[in-house]
Design a protein around this motif. Structure first.
Motif, mmCIF file in Angstrom:
data_model
loop_
_atom_site.group_PDB
_atom_site.id
_atom_site.type_symbol
_atom_site.label_atom_id
_atom_site.label_comp_id
_atom_site.label_asym_id
_atom_site.label_seq_id
_atom_site.Cartn_x
_atom_site.Cartn_y
_atom_site.Cartn_z
ATOM 1 N N GLU A 210 0.820 -1.221 0.000
ATOM 2 C CA GLU A 210 0.000 0.000 0.000
ATOM 3 C C GLU A 210 0.852 1.269 0.000
ATOM 4 N N HIS A 211 2.089 1.184 0.490
ATOM 5 C CA HIS A 211 2.964 2.363 0.480
ATOM 6 C C HIS A 211 3.330 2.794 -0.942
ATOM 7 N N LEU A 212 3.122 1.903 -1.902
ATOM 8 C CA LEU A 212 3.433 2.225 -3.293
ATOM 9 C C LEU A 212 2.300 2.976 -3.985
ATOM 10 N N VAL A 213 1.115 2.994 -3.376
ATOM 11 C CA VAL A 213 -0.038 3.684 -3.965
ATOM 12 C C VAL A 213 0.076 5.164 -3.612
ATOM 13 N N THR A 214 0.553 5.936 -4.550
ATOM 14 C CA THR A 214 0.853 7.352 -4.332
ATOM 15 C C THR A 214 0.175 8.204 -5.409
ATOM 16 N N PRO A 215 0.095 9.518 -5.203
ATOM 17 C CA PRO A 215 -0.476 10.390 -6.233
ATOM 18 C C PRO A 215 0.332 10.317 -7.522
ATOM 19 N N PRO A 216 -0.266 10.698 -8.650
ATOM 20 C CA PRO A 216 0.462 10.679 -9.923
ATOM 21 C C PRO A 216 1.776 11.454 -9.814
ATOM 22 N N PRO A 217 2.872 10.905 -10.334
ATOM 23 C CA PRO A 217 4.180 11.545 -10.179
ATOM 24 C C PRO A 217 4.449 12.693 -11.140
ATOM 25 N N VAL A 218 3.586 12.867 -12.140
ATOM 26 C CA VAL A 218 3.805 13.906 -13.158
ATOM 27 C C VAL A 218 2.700 14.952 -13.068
ATOM 28 N N GLU A 219 3.098 16.217 -13.005
ATOM 29 C CA GLU A 219 2.149 17.324 -12.936
ATOM 30 C C GLU A 219 1.684 17.718 -14.342
ATOM 31 N N GLY A 220 0.819 18.739 -14.404
ATOM 32 C CA GLY A 220 0.330 19.225 -15.685
ATOM 33 C C GLY A 220 1.337 20.107 -16.401
ATOM 34 N N PRO A 221 1.101 20.402 -17.674
ATOM 35 C CA PRO A 221 2.062 21.181 -18.466
ATOM 36 C C PRO A 221 2.420 22.529 -17.850
ATOM 37 N N ALA A 222 1.431 23.245 -17.305
ATOM 38 C CA ALA A 222 1.694 24.582 -16.765
ATOM 39 C C ALA A 222 2.691 24.546 -15.611
ATOM 40 N N PHE A 223 2.672 23.474 -14.830
ATOM 41 C CA PHE A 223 3.601 23.321 -13.706
ATOM 42 C C PHE A 223 5.047 23.371 -14.204
ATOM 43 N N TYR A 224 5.338 22.645 -15.269
ATOM 44 C CA TYR A 224 6.709 22.590 -15.785
ATOM 45 C C TYR A 224 7.069 23.871 -16.536
ATOM 46 N N HIS A 225 6.076 24.488 -17.170
ATOM 47 C CA HIS A 225 6.333 25.777 -17.813
ATOM 48 C C HIS A 225 6.762 26.809 -16.783
ATOM 49 N N ASP A 226 6.073 26.858 -15.666
ATOM 50 C CA ASP A 226 6.410 27.832 -14.624
ATOM 51 C C ASP A 226 7.790 27.574 -14.033
ATOM 52 N N LEU A 227 8.193 26.307 -13.966
ATOM 53 C CA LEU A 227 9.511 25.976 -13.434
ATOM 54 C C LEU A 227 10.630 26.370 -14.393
ATOM 55 N N LEU A 228 10.439 26.093 -15.681
ATOM 56 C CA LEU A 228 11.530 26.226 -16.644
ATOM 57 C C LEU A 228 11.570 27.566 -17.370
ATOM 58 N N ALA A 229 10.435 28.239 -17.493
ATOM 59 C CA ALA A 229 10.389 29.488 -18.262
ATOM 60 C C ALA A 229 11.387 30.531 -17.774
ATOM 61 N N PRO A 230 11.554 30.722 -16.462
ATOM 62 C CA PRO A 230 12.516 31.741 -16.019
ATOM 63 C C PRO A 230 13.958 31.440 -16.429
ATOM 64 N N MET A 231 14.263 30.197 -16.725
ATOM 65 C CA MET A 231 15.625 29.805 -17.090
ATOM 66 C C MET A 231 15.784 29.628 -18.595
ATOM 67 N N SER A 232 14.692 29.824 -19.356
ATOM 68 C CA SER A 232 14.684 29.453 -20.768
ATOM 69 C C SER A 232 14.571 30.651 -21.686
ATOM 70 N N ALA A 233 15.297 30.575 -22.815
ATOM 71 C CA ALA A 233 15.126 31.564 -23.878
ATOM 72 C C ALA A 233 13.922 31.192 -24.736
ATOM 73 N N ASN A 234 13.731 29.891 -24.926
ATOM 74 C CA ASN A 234 12.582 29.370 -25.662
ATOM 75 C C ASN A 234 12.115 28.101 -24.958
ATOM 76 N N ILE A 235 10.799 27.897 -24.922
ATOM 77 C CA ILE A 235 10.278 26.689 -24.291
ATOM 78 C C ILE A 235 9.014 26.234 -25.020
ATOM 79 N N ASP A 236 8.940 24.953 -25.263
ATOM 80 C CA ASP A 236 7.805 24.358 -25.971
ATOM 81 C C ASP A 236 7.356 23.143 -25.166
ATOM 82 N N ILE A 237 6.109 23.167 -24.705
ATOM 83 C CA ILE A 237 5.565 22.056 -23.924
ATOM 84 C C ILE A 237 4.250 21.619 -24.563
ATOM 85 N N TRP A 238 4.080 20.320 -24.717
ATOM 86 C CA TRP A 238 2.846 19.824 -25.318
ATOM 87 C C TRP A 238 2.549 18.412 -24.811
#
Length: 256
Positions: A155-183
Motif C-alpha cells: 500500500e505504500h506504493l499507492v501514491t499520487p500521480p508523479p507527473v504534474e500538468g504542463p503549466a507546472f513545468y512551464h512555470d519551473l523552466l520558463a525563467p531559465m529558458s530563452a525558448n520553451i515548448d511544452i505539449w
C-alpha cells in the motif's frame, strides 16, 4: 526495482515512437556533448548518436540489467551506471535528453531546475514523461494493491500521480529558458496478444509492486490485476486491444 529489458522491449515500437517524436523536435543546434538520462536499453541512445555522430553521447542509467543491454545496443556510447537521483555531473552539457525516466524521481519542483542548471547556456533540455497515471491501466494497479491479502506489503506504493500538468513545468523552466515548448500527445496504441495492457504495465509501473511480493502471492496479485485490466480494455472485433496513452513533452533552450 529490477528492470527486465526483454519485458520492457515487448512493446518497443510503441515505446520508441514518443522518444523519436521528442528527438525530432529538438533544433539542430549541433551539440558536442549529450547526456541521455534514463537511457534504458540503449535503443534511443543509439538514435541520438546517429543524429549527432560527432557528439560525445553519455547514457546514464541506474539499472545494471539495462546498462548491459545498452552497451550491446550502442557500444560507441559512453555508459554511466548510476542512480539518476544522485546524478551530479562535473560538467554542463549542450543537450540533456530524457525519455520516460524522470517521472521515477520525486520532487519535480526541485528536480527540473536542477537538471536545467546542468545544461550549458544556449543548450537544450528535452524531456518526455508518461502522464497516463489516472487511466484504468494504472489506477487498477492501486486498486488491486489495496484490495487483497498483500495490502500491508504494497500500500505504500499507492501514491499520487508523479507527473504534474504542463503549466507546472512551464512555470519551473520558463525563467531559465530563452525558448520553451511544452505539449501533450495521446497515442491510441493498438496492441496484440493476450491481455496486452497487463503485459505493458508489467514492463514498467506494475514491476514496482511485483518486486515486493514473492511466490504464490506475487502470482495472485498479477492475476487479480490482470482480471481487472482485461475488463477495462476488452478486445475489439478484430481481436485487438486499444490502449490510449498520454505523454507530456518539453523542449527548452537555456538562456545564454
Amino acid at each position: 526495482m529490477v528492470w527486465d529489458p526483454q519485458q520492457y522491449l515487448k512493446f518497443s515500437g510503441h515505446r520508441l515512437r514518443p522518444a523519436v517524436d521528442l528527438l525530432m523536435r529538438i533544433p539542430d543546434v549541433g551539440p558536442r556533448t549529450v547526456a541521455d538520462l534514463g537511457a534504458g536499453a540503449g535503443n534511443v541512445t543509439k538514435l541520438i548518436r546517429e543524429r549527432w555522430p560527432d557528439a560525445v553521447v553519455t547514457g546514464v542509467e541506474g539499472s545494471a540489467e539495462m546498462v548491459a543491454a545498452g552497451r550491446k545496443a550502442a557500444p560507441d556510447v559512453e555508459w554511466s551506471h548510476e542512480d539518476l537521483g544522485q546524478w551530479r555531473p562535473a560538467k554542463q552539457y549542450d543537450l540533456i535528453y530524457s525519455n520516460a525516466a524522470l517521472h521515477w524521481l520525486p520532487n519535480h519542483a526541485a528536480l527540473f531546475p536542477s537538471v536545467m542548471e546542468k545544461v550549458k547556456p544556449g543548450g537544450m533540455l528535452a524531456v518526455q514523461m508518461p502522464r497516463n497515471f489516472l487511466a484504468p491501466s494504472h489506477v487498477l494497479i492501486g486498486e488491486t494493491a489495496l484490495n487483497g491479502p498483500w495490502r500491508s506489503k504494497v500500500e505504500h506504493l499507492v501514491t499520487p500521480p508523479p507527473v504534474e500538468g504542463p503549466a507546472f513545468y512551464h512555470d519551473l523552466l520558463a525563467p531559465m529558458s530563452a525558448n520553451i515548448d511544452i505539449w501533450e500527445t495521446e497515442y491510441l496504441q493498438v496492441l496484440e496478444g493476450e491481455n496486452p495492457v497487463k503485459e505493458w504495465t508489467k514492463g514498467t509501473w506494475l514491476t514496482r509492486y511485483l518486486d515486493v511480493l514473492q511466490g504464490e502471492e506475487k502470482a495472485a496479485f498479477e492475476a487479480a490485476y490482470g482480471e481487472r485490466v482485461a475488463k477495462a480494455y476488452p478486445k475489439n472485433a478484430a481481436g485487438q486491444t486499444l490502449f490510449p496513452f498520454r505523454r507530456l513533452f518539453m523542449v527548452a533552450q537555456r538562456k545564454g
